[in-house]
Design an enzyme around this catalytic site. Structure first.
Site, short mmCIF file in Angstrom:
data_model
loop_
_atom_site.label_atom_id
_atom_site.label_comp_id
_atom_site.label_asym_id
_atom_site.label_seq_id
_atom_site.Cartn_x
_atom_site.Cartn_y
_atom_site.Cartn_z
N ALA A 1 15.51 63.53 43.03
CA ALA A 1 16.32 62.69 42.24
C ALA A 1 16.01 61.46 43.18
CB ALA A 1 17.97 62.94 43.25
N GLU B 1 2.64 49.83 32.52
CA GLU B 1 2.96 48.32 32.72
C GLU B 1 2.57 48.95 34.66
OE1 GLU B 1 4.32 48.09 29.58
OE2 GLU B 1 5.05 49.59 31.31
N GLU C 1 16.84 55.68 40.85
CA GLU C 1 18.76 54.95 40.80
C GLU C 1 19.01 53.80 39.98
OE1 GLU C 1 19.41 55.63 45.71
OE2 GLU C 1 19.77 53.58 45.45
N GLY D 1 7.02 59.92 4.06
CA GLY D 1 9.00 59.98 3.93
C GLY D 1 9.53 60.81 5.04
N GLN E 1 -9.58 58.92 1.06
CA GLN E 1 -10.33 58.17 2.16
C GLN E 1 -9.88 57.61 3.51
OE1 GLN E 1 -12.49 54.22 2.48
NE2 GLN E 1 -14.40 55.34 2.25
N ILE F 1 18.08 62.38 35.70
CA ILE F 1 16.74 63.33 36.65
C ILE F 1 17.02 64.21 35.62
CG2 ILE F 1 17.09 64.32 39.05
CD1 ILE F 1 17.44 61.50 38.72
N LEU G 1 1.17 59.73 8.40
CA LEU G 1 0.84 60.71 7.35
C LEU G 1 1.19 61.59 6.74
CD1 LEU G 1 -3.10 60.79 9.00
CD2 LEU G 1 -2.15 59.62 7.28
N GLU H 1 1.37 64.59 39.90
CA GLU H 1 2.14 64.44 39.42
C GLU H 1 1.63 63.66 38.25
OE1 GLU H 1 6.33 61.99 39.23
OE2 GLU H 1 5.98 62.67 40.57
#
Length: 393
Positions: free
Chosen positions: A125, A366, A128, A339, A278, A158, A336, A241
Protein backbone atom coordinates in the site's frame (compact mmCIF):
# COMPACT_ATOMS: atom_id res chain seq x y z
CA UNK A 1 10.52 -16.34 -33.91
CA UNK A 2 13.56 -15.48 -31.81
CA UNK A 3 15.31 -18.38 -30.05
CA UNK A 4 15.77 -17.46 -26.42
CA UNK A 5 19.10 -18.35 -24.82
CA UNK A 6 18.40 -17.23 -21.26
CA UNK A 7 16.82 -20.43 -20.01
CA UNK A 8 18.27 -23.83 -19.14
CA UNK A 9 16.46 -27.20 -19.50
CA UNK A 10 15.26 -27.03 -15.89
CA UNK A 11 13.52 -23.72 -16.59
CA UNK A 12 11.70 -25.17 -19.61
CA UNK A 13 10.64 -28.22 -17.60
CA UNK A 14 9.30 -25.84 -14.97
CA UNK A 15 7.41 -24.00 -17.72
CA UNK A 16 5.68 -27.22 -18.74
CA UNK A 17 4.77 -27.90 -15.11
CA UNK A 18 3.26 -24.43 -14.65
CA UNK A 19 1.36 -24.67 -17.93
CA UNK A 20 -0.17 -28.05 -17.08
CA UNK A 21 -1.18 -26.81 -13.63
CA UNK A 22 -2.72 -23.58 -14.93
CA UNK A 23 -4.66 -25.39 -17.65
CA UNK A 24 -6.12 -27.72 -15.04
CA UNK A 25 -6.62 -25.46 -12.01
CA UNK A 26 -6.73 -21.81 -13.08
CA UNK A 27 -7.91 -21.07 -16.61
CA UNK A 28 -11.14 -23.13 -16.39
CA UNK A 29 -12.24 -20.79 -13.58
CA UNK A 30 -11.31 -17.52 -15.27
CA UNK A 31 -14.88 -16.56 -16.17
CA UNK A 32 -16.04 -17.08 -12.59
CA UNK A 33 -13.11 -15.06 -11.29
CA UNK A 34 -14.06 -12.17 -13.60
CA UNK A 35 -17.65 -12.31 -12.45
CA UNK A 36 -16.67 -12.32 -8.77
CA UNK A 37 -13.95 -9.69 -9.23
CA UNK A 38 -11.24 -11.82 -7.63
CA UNK A 39 -9.70 -15.26 -7.61
CA UNK A 40 -10.49 -17.84 -4.96
CA UNK A 41 -8.25 -18.28 -1.96
CA UNK A 42 -8.20 -21.97 -2.83
CA UNK A 43 -6.24 -21.39 -6.03
CA UNK A 44 -3.64 -19.40 -4.07
CA UNK A 45 -3.26 -22.31 -1.67
CA UNK A 46 -2.92 -24.69 -4.61
CA UNK A 47 -0.19 -22.47 -6.05
CA UNK A 48 1.57 -22.67 -2.71
CA UNK A 49 1.24 -26.46 -2.62
CA UNK A 50 2.95 -26.57 -6.03
CA UNK A 51 5.89 -24.57 -4.65
CA UNK A 52 5.18 -21.57 -6.88
CA UNK A 53 5.09 -18.92 -4.13
CA UNK A 54 8.20 -17.14 -2.81
CA UNK A 55 10.47 -19.82 -4.23
CA UNK A 56 13.47 -17.98 -2.79
CA UNK A 57 12.25 -18.46 0.79
CA UNK A 58 14.29 -20.49 3.25
CA UNK A 59 13.36 -24.21 3.38
CA UNK A 60 12.80 -23.71 7.12
CA UNK A 61 9.82 -21.55 6.11
CA UNK A 62 8.57 -24.01 3.50
CA UNK A 63 10.38 -22.40 0.57
CA UNK A 64 12.68 -23.96 -2.00
CA UNK A 65 15.68 -21.72 -1.30
CA UNK A 66 15.67 -21.10 -5.06
CA UNK A 67 16.62 -17.49 -5.75
CA UNK A 68 16.83 -17.71 -9.54
CA UNK A 69 14.86 -14.88 -11.14
CA UNK A 70 14.35 -16.98 -14.27
CA UNK A 71 11.90 -19.30 -12.51
CA UNK A 72 9.72 -16.31 -11.65
CA UNK A 73 10.08 -15.10 -15.24
CA UNK A 74 8.69 -18.43 -16.44
CA UNK A 75 5.87 -18.36 -13.89
CA UNK A 76 4.98 -14.80 -14.89
CA UNK A 77 5.10 -15.48 -18.62
CA UNK A 78 2.79 -18.46 -18.30
CA UNK A 79 0.24 -16.87 -15.97
CA UNK A 80 0.27 -13.25 -17.15
CA UNK A 81 -0.37 -14.17 -20.77
CA UNK A 82 -3.99 -15.01 -19.93
CA UNK A 83 -6.10 -13.00 -17.52
CA UNK A 84 -6.91 -15.06 -14.45
CA UNK A 85 -6.52 -12.68 -11.49
CA UNK A 86 -3.79 -14.75 -9.87
CA UNK A 87 -1.40 -11.86 -9.34
CA UNK A 88 1.59 -13.95 -8.34
CA UNK A 89 4.25 -11.48 -9.64
CA UNK A 90 3.08 -8.93 -7.04
CA UNK A 91 3.20 -11.54 -4.28
CA UNK A 92 6.50 -13.16 -5.32
CA UNK A 93 8.68 -10.40 -6.68
CA UNK A 94 7.28 -7.10 -5.43
CA UNK A 95 6.09 -7.65 -1.84
CA UNK A 96 7.64 -10.86 -0.49
CA UNK A 97 11.22 -9.65 -1.13
CA UNK A 98 10.71 -6.80 1.37
CA UNK A 99 10.13 -9.31 4.15
CA UNK A 100 12.72 -11.80 2.90
CA UNK A 101 15.49 -9.21 2.47
CA UNK A 102 14.73 -6.59 5.09
CA UNK A 103 12.67 -8.37 7.72
CA UNK A 104 14.08 -9.45 11.05
CA UNK A 105 14.48 -13.19 11.72
CA UNK A 106 11.39 -12.99 13.93
CA UNK A 107 9.37 -11.31 11.15
CA UNK A 108 10.45 -13.93 8.63
CA UNK A 109 9.60 -16.75 11.03
CA UNK A 110 6.21 -15.19 11.67
CA UNK A 111 5.11 -14.37 8.12
CA UNK A 112 7.09 -16.33 5.51
CA UNK A 113 5.46 -19.75 6.09
CA UNK A 114 2.02 -18.34 5.25
CA UNK A 115 3.44 -16.41 2.29
CA UNK A 116 4.96 -19.61 0.89
CA UNK A 117 1.85 -21.74 1.47
CA UNK A 118 -0.62 -19.25 -0.02
CA UNK A 119 -2.47 -18.84 3.25
CA UNK A 120 -1.18 -15.25 3.48
CA UNK A 121 -1.74 -13.27 0.29
CA UNK A 122 0.36 -10.13 0.00
CA UNK A 123 -0.31 -6.53 -1.02
CA UNK A 124 1.67 -3.32 -0.84
CA UNK A 125 0.00 0.00 0.00
CA UNK A 126 1.85 3.02 -1.34
CA UNK A 127 -0.53 4.92 -3.62
CA UNK A 128 -2.89 7.42 -1.99
CA UNK A 129 -5.67 9.62 -3.36
CA UNK A 130 -3.22 12.55 -3.47
CA UNK A 131 0.09 10.69 -3.88
CA UNK A 132 0.88 8.40 -6.79
CA UNK A 133 4.20 8.67 -8.54
CA UNK A 134 5.66 11.08 -5.98
CA UNK A 135 6.00 9.03 -2.82
CA UNK A 136 7.29 12.02 -0.91
CA UNK A 137 3.71 13.33 -1.01
CA UNK A 138 2.37 10.60 1.28
CA UNK A 139 -0.12 11.76 3.91
CA UNK A 140 -0.57 8.49 5.80
CA UNK A 141 1.22 8.89 9.10
CA UNK A 142 2.60 6.57 11.74
CA UNK A 143 3.29 8.17 15.13
CA UNK A 144 5.72 6.66 17.60
CA UNK A 145 3.78 6.31 20.85
CA UNK A 146 6.57 4.75 22.86
CA UNK A 147 5.46 1.14 23.10
CA UNK A 148 3.57 1.10 19.78
CA UNK A 149 2.99 2.93 16.50
CA UNK A 150 -0.32 4.67 15.74
CA UNK A 151 -1.19 4.48 12.05
CA UNK A 152 -3.73 6.68 10.25
CA UNK A 153 -4.29 7.11 6.54
CA UNK A 154 -5.95 5.91 3.36
CA UNK A 155 -4.64 4.07 0.31
CA UNK A 156 -6.19 3.45 -3.09
CA UNK A 157 -5.71 1.31 -6.21
CA UNK A 158 -4.25 -1.47 -4.07
CA UNK A 159 -3.88 -4.75 -5.98
CA UNK A 160 -4.84 -7.83 -3.93
CA UNK A 161 -6.46 -5.35 -1.54
CA UNK A 162 -9.49 -7.49 -0.76
CA UNK A 163 -7.74 -10.85 -0.47
CA UNK A 164 -4.57 -9.68 1.27
CA UNK A 165 -3.79 -11.18 4.64
CA UNK A 166 -0.68 -9.03 5.04
CA UNK A 167 -0.10 -5.53 3.66
CA UNK A 168 3.19 -3.63 3.56
CA UNK A 169 2.07 -0.06 4.27
CA UNK A 170 4.15 3.04 3.56
CA UNK A 171 3.53 5.89 6.01
CA UNK A 172 5.23 9.11 6.98
CA UNK A 173 7.19 8.85 10.26
CA UNK A 174 8.66 12.36 10.45
CA UNK A 175 8.61 15.84 8.92
CA UNK A 176 11.39 15.24 6.40
CA UNK A 177 10.58 14.79 2.72
CA UNK A 178 11.68 11.17 2.74
CA UNK A 179 11.05 10.19 6.37
CA UNK A 180 8.87 7.22 5.51
CA UNK A 181 8.52 3.88 7.27
CA UNK A 182 7.20 0.54 6.11
CA UNK A 183 4.80 -1.33 8.36
CA UNK A 184 3.52 -4.90 8.31
CA UNK A 185 -0.25 -4.79 8.76
CA UNK A 186 -2.22 -8.01 9.22
CA UNK A 187 -5.56 -8.20 7.46
CA UNK A 188 -7.54 -8.73 10.65
CA UNK A 189 -5.90 -6.03 12.78
CA UNK A 190 -8.34 -3.61 14.53
CA UNK A 191 -8.39 -0.23 12.82
CA UNK A 192 -7.87 -1.74 9.35
CA UNK A 193 -10.88 -1.46 7.01
CA UNK A 194 -11.18 -2.37 3.37
CA UNK A 195 -13.17 0.08 1.29
CA UNK A 196 -14.68 -0.46 -2.12
CA UNK A 197 -13.55 -3.18 -4.45
CA UNK A 198 -12.83 -0.86 -7.34
CA UNK A 199 -14.46 -1.48 -10.71
CA UNK A 200 -11.84 -1.32 -13.47
CA UNK A 201 -12.16 -1.24 -17.24
CA UNK A 202 -9.86 -4.25 -17.48
CA UNK A 203 -8.29 -6.98 -15.36
CA UNK A 204 -11.74 -7.77 -14.01
CA UNK A 205 -10.60 -10.89 -12.16
CA UNK A 206 -7.86 -9.11 -10.20
CA UNK A 207 -9.13 -7.46 -7.02
CA UNK A 208 -8.21 -3.81 -6.49
CA UNK A 209 -9.38 -1.90 -3.44
CA UNK A 210 -9.29 1.11 -1.16
CA UNK A 211 -7.74 0.58 2.27
CA UNK A 212 -8.27 2.64 5.43
CA UNK A 213 -6.26 2.76 8.65
CA UNK A 214 -7.89 4.52 11.60
CA UNK A 215 -6.07 4.88 14.93
CA UNK A 216 -4.46 1.52 14.33
CA UNK A 217 -2.12 0.40 17.08
CA UNK A 218 0.84 -1.49 15.68
CA UNK A 219 3.39 -3.20 17.92
CA UNK A 220 6.97 -2.06 17.45
CA UNK A 221 7.87 -5.42 15.90
CA UNK A 222 5.62 -4.64 12.91
CA UNK A 223 8.02 -1.97 11.66
CA UNK A 224 9.96 -3.24 8.63
CA UNK A 225 13.47 -1.82 8.52
CA UNK A 226 14.45 1.60 9.92
CA UNK A 227 11.68 3.95 11.02
CA UNK A 228 12.70 6.60 8.49
CA UNK A 229 14.33 4.25 5.96
CA UNK A 230 11.31 3.02 4.04
CA UNK A 231 11.90 5.27 1.05
CA UNK A 232 15.33 3.77 0.48
CA UNK A 233 13.95 0.24 0.80
CA UNK A 234 11.24 0.98 -1.77
CA UNK A 235 13.80 2.31 -4.21
CA UNK A 236 15.95 -0.79 -3.71
CA UNK A 237 13.30 -3.07 -5.20
CA UNK A 238 12.09 -0.86 -8.05
CA UNK A 239 14.40 -2.19 -10.77
CA UNK A 240 13.20 -5.76 -10.23
CA UNK A 241 9.58 -4.60 -10.01
CA UNK A 242 9.83 -2.87 -13.37
CA UNK A 243 11.59 -5.82 -14.96
CA UNK A 244 8.96 -8.31 -13.79
CA UNK A 245 6.36 -5.89 -15.15
CA UNK A 246 8.09 -5.90 -18.53
CA UNK A 247 8.10 -9.71 -18.52
CA UNK A 248 4.38 -9.68 -17.80
CA UNK A 249 3.49 -7.09 -20.44
CA UNK A 250 5.42 -8.82 -23.18
CA UNK A 251 3.98 -12.26 -22.37
CA UNK A 252 0.52 -10.73 -22.73
CA UNK A 253 1.47 -9.23 -26.11
CA UNK A 254 2.91 -12.54 -27.31
CA UNK A 255 -0.40 -14.27 -26.59
CA UNK A 256 -2.35 -11.55 -28.39
CA UNK A 257 -0.18 -12.14 -31.44
CA UNK A 258 -0.63 -15.94 -31.28
CA UNK A 259 -4.43 -15.62 -30.96
CA UNK A 260 -4.58 -13.22 -33.89
CA UNK A 261 -2.37 -15.35 -36.12
CA UNK A 262 -4.77 -18.26 -35.60
CA UNK A 263 -7.76 -15.98 -36.20
CA UNK A 264 -6.56 -14.56 -39.54
CA UNK A 265 -5.78 -18.07 -40.82
CA UNK A 266 -9.35 -19.18 -40.16
CA UNK A 267 -11.41 -16.02 -40.78
CA UNK A 268 -12.69 -15.85 -44.37
CA UNK A 269 -13.16 -12.52 -46.20
CA UNK A 270 -14.28 -12.47 -49.85
CA UNK A 271 -13.71 -16.19 -49.97
CA UNK A 272 -10.09 -15.98 -48.76
CA UNK A 273 -8.42 -16.35 -45.40
CA UNK A 274 -7.96 -12.89 -43.86
CA UNK A 275 -4.29 -13.63 -43.34
CA UNK A 276 -3.64 -13.97 -47.06
CA UNK A 277 -4.34 -10.27 -47.69
CA UNK A 278 -1.25 -8.13 -47.95
CA UNK A 279 -2.31 -5.77 -45.18
CA UNK A 280 -2.74 -8.63 -42.71
CA UNK A 281 0.61 -10.12 -43.66
CA UNK A 282 2.40 -6.80 -43.35
CA UNK A 283 0.80 -5.91 -40.01
CA UNK A 284 1.66 -9.29 -38.49
CA UNK A 285 5.16 -9.25 -39.95
CA UNK A 286 5.78 -5.88 -38.34
CA UNK A 287 4.38 -7.07 -35.00
CA UNK A 288 6.54 -10.21 -35.11
CA UNK A 289 9.65 -8.10 -35.60
CA UNK A 290 8.65 -5.74 -32.76
CA UNK A 291 7.95 -8.62 -30.39
CA UNK A 292 11.25 -10.33 -31.11
CA UNK A 293 13.16 -7.09 -30.57
CA UNK A 294 11.30 -6.45 -27.30
CA UNK A 295 11.90 -10.03 -26.15
CA UNK A 296 15.63 -9.69 -26.79
CA UNK A 297 15.64 -6.50 -24.70
CA UNK A 298 13.71 -8.08 -21.82
CA UNK A 299 15.97 -11.13 -21.79
CA UNK A 300 19.10 -8.95 -21.89
CA UNK A 301 17.83 -6.96 -18.91
CA UNK A 302 17.04 -10.20 -17.08
CA UNK A 303 20.63 -11.32 -17.68
CA UNK A 304 21.84 -8.01 -16.26
CA UNK A 305 19.61 -8.51 -13.23
CA UNK A 306 20.95 -12.02 -12.68
CA UNK A 307 24.41 -10.44 -12.57
CA UNK A 308 23.21 -7.80 -10.09
CA UNK A 309 23.84 -5.07 -12.64
CA UNK A 310 20.38 -3.84 -13.70
CA UNK A 311 20.34 -0.05 -13.28
CA UNK A 312 17.25 2.00 -12.50
CA UNK A 313 17.57 3.72 -15.89
CA UNK A 314 17.72 0.43 -17.80
CA UNK A 315 14.80 -0.95 -15.78
CA UNK A 316 12.82 2.16 -16.70
CA UNK A 317 13.73 1.66 -20.37
CA UNK A 318 12.57 -1.95 -20.48
CA UNK A 319 9.37 -1.18 -18.57
CA UNK A 320 8.62 1.70 -20.95
CA UNK A 321 9.41 -0.31 -24.08
CA UNK A 322 7.55 -3.46 -23.07
CA UNK A 323 4.40 -1.64 -21.97
CA UNK A 324 4.29 0.53 -25.09
CA UNK A 325 4.92 -2.52 -27.28
CA UNK A 326 2.12 -4.39 -25.55
CA UNK A 327 -0.28 -1.53 -26.18
CA UNK A 328 0.62 -1.28 -29.86
CA UNK A 329 0.48 -5.04 -30.45
CA UNK A 330 -2.84 -5.62 -28.71
CA UNK A 331 -4.42 -2.66 -30.49
CA UNK A 332 -3.29 -3.92 -33.92
CA UNK A 333 -4.44 -7.45 -33.09
CA UNK A 334 -7.89 -6.23 -32.08
CA UNK A 335 -8.14 -4.32 -35.37
CA UNK A 336 -7.45 -7.51 -37.31
CA UNK A 337 -10.30 -9.20 -35.45
CA UNK A 338 -12.68 -6.57 -36.84
CA UNK A 339 -16.08 -6.38 -35.16
CA UNK A 340 -15.37 -9.57 -33.22
CA UNK A 341 -12.57 -7.75 -31.45
CA UNK A 342 -15.07 -5.42 -29.83
CA UNK A 343 -17.07 -8.28 -28.35
CA UNK A 344 -16.46 -9.19 -24.70
CA UNK A 345 -16.70 -12.91 -25.50
CA UNK A 346 -13.47 -12.71 -27.51
CA UNK A 347 -10.32 -12.86 -25.45
CA UNK A 348 -8.65 -10.14 -27.52
CA UNK A 349 -11.29 -7.63 -26.35
CA UNK A 350 -10.47 -8.35 -22.70
CA UNK A 351 -6.76 -8.21 -23.49
CA UNK A 352 -7.20 -4.74 -25.00
CA UNK A 353 -8.67 -3.24 -21.82
CA UNK A 354 -6.25 -5.16 -19.59
CA UNK A 355 -3.22 -3.85 -21.48
CA UNK A 356 -4.09 -0.21 -20.93
CA UNK A 357 -2.95 -0.10 -17.30
CA UNK A 358 0.55 -1.36 -18.13
CA UNK A 359 1.58 2.14 -19.18
CA UNK A 360 0.37 3.53 -15.85
CA UNK A 361 1.25 1.33 -12.88
CA UNK A 362 4.75 0.60 -11.53
CA UNK A 363 5.57 4.08 -12.84
CA UNK A 364 3.78 5.62 -15.83
CA UNK A 365 5.43 5.93 -19.23
CA UNK A 366 5.94 9.62 -18.55
CA UNK A 367 7.75 8.89 -15.28
CA UNK A 368 9.90 6.28 -17.05
CA UNK A 369 10.93 8.91 -19.60
CA UNK A 370 11.83 11.30 -16.78
CA UNK A 371 14.10 8.70 -15.20
CA UNK A 372 15.75 7.85 -18.51
CA UNK A 373 16.20 11.53 -19.32
CA UNK A 374 17.83 12.23 -15.97
CA UNK A 375 20.19 9.36 -16.62
CA UNK A 376 21.25 11.18 -19.78
CA UNK A 377 22.16 14.21 -17.69
CA UNK A 378 19.11 16.18 -18.85
CA UNK A 379 18.03 17.47 -15.43
CA UNK A 380 18.41 21.09 -14.37
CA UNK A 381 17.26 20.53 -10.79
CA UNK A 382 19.68 20.65 -7.84
CA UNK A 383 21.70 17.46 -7.55
CA UNK A 384 20.19 14.95 -5.11
CA UNK A 385 20.85 11.40 -4.01
CA UNK A 386 19.90 8.58 -6.35
CA UNK A 387 17.07 7.41 -4.13
CA UNK A 388 15.70 10.90 -3.77
CA UNK A 389 15.49 11.37 -7.52
CA UNK A 390 13.33 8.31 -8.10
CA UNK A 391 9.60 8.15 -8.70
CA UNK A 392 7.07 5.37 -8.90
CA UNK A 393 3.33 4.77 -9.12
Amino acid sequence: MLRRRLFQPEHEEFRRTVRRWAEAEVYPQSKRFRQEGMVSREVWRKAGAQGFLAMFADPAHGGLGLDDFRFDMVLTEELAARENGLYIPLHNRIVAPYIHRFGTPAQRDRFMPGIVSGETILAIAMTEPDAGSDLSGLRSRAEDRGDHWLLNGAKTYISNGILAGLVVVAARTGPGRHEIGLFLVEGDRPGFARGRRLEKIGLKSQDTAELHFTDMRLPKENLLGPAAGGFKLMMHNLAEERLIGAVQFLAHAQRAFALTLDFVKERKVFGRALGTFQNSRFVLADLRARLDAAQAFVDACAAEHLDGALSSELAAEVKLHASETEGAVVDACLQLHGGAGFMEEYEIARMYTAARVSRIYAGSSEIMKEIIGRGLGLDDRPRRGAAEGEDRA
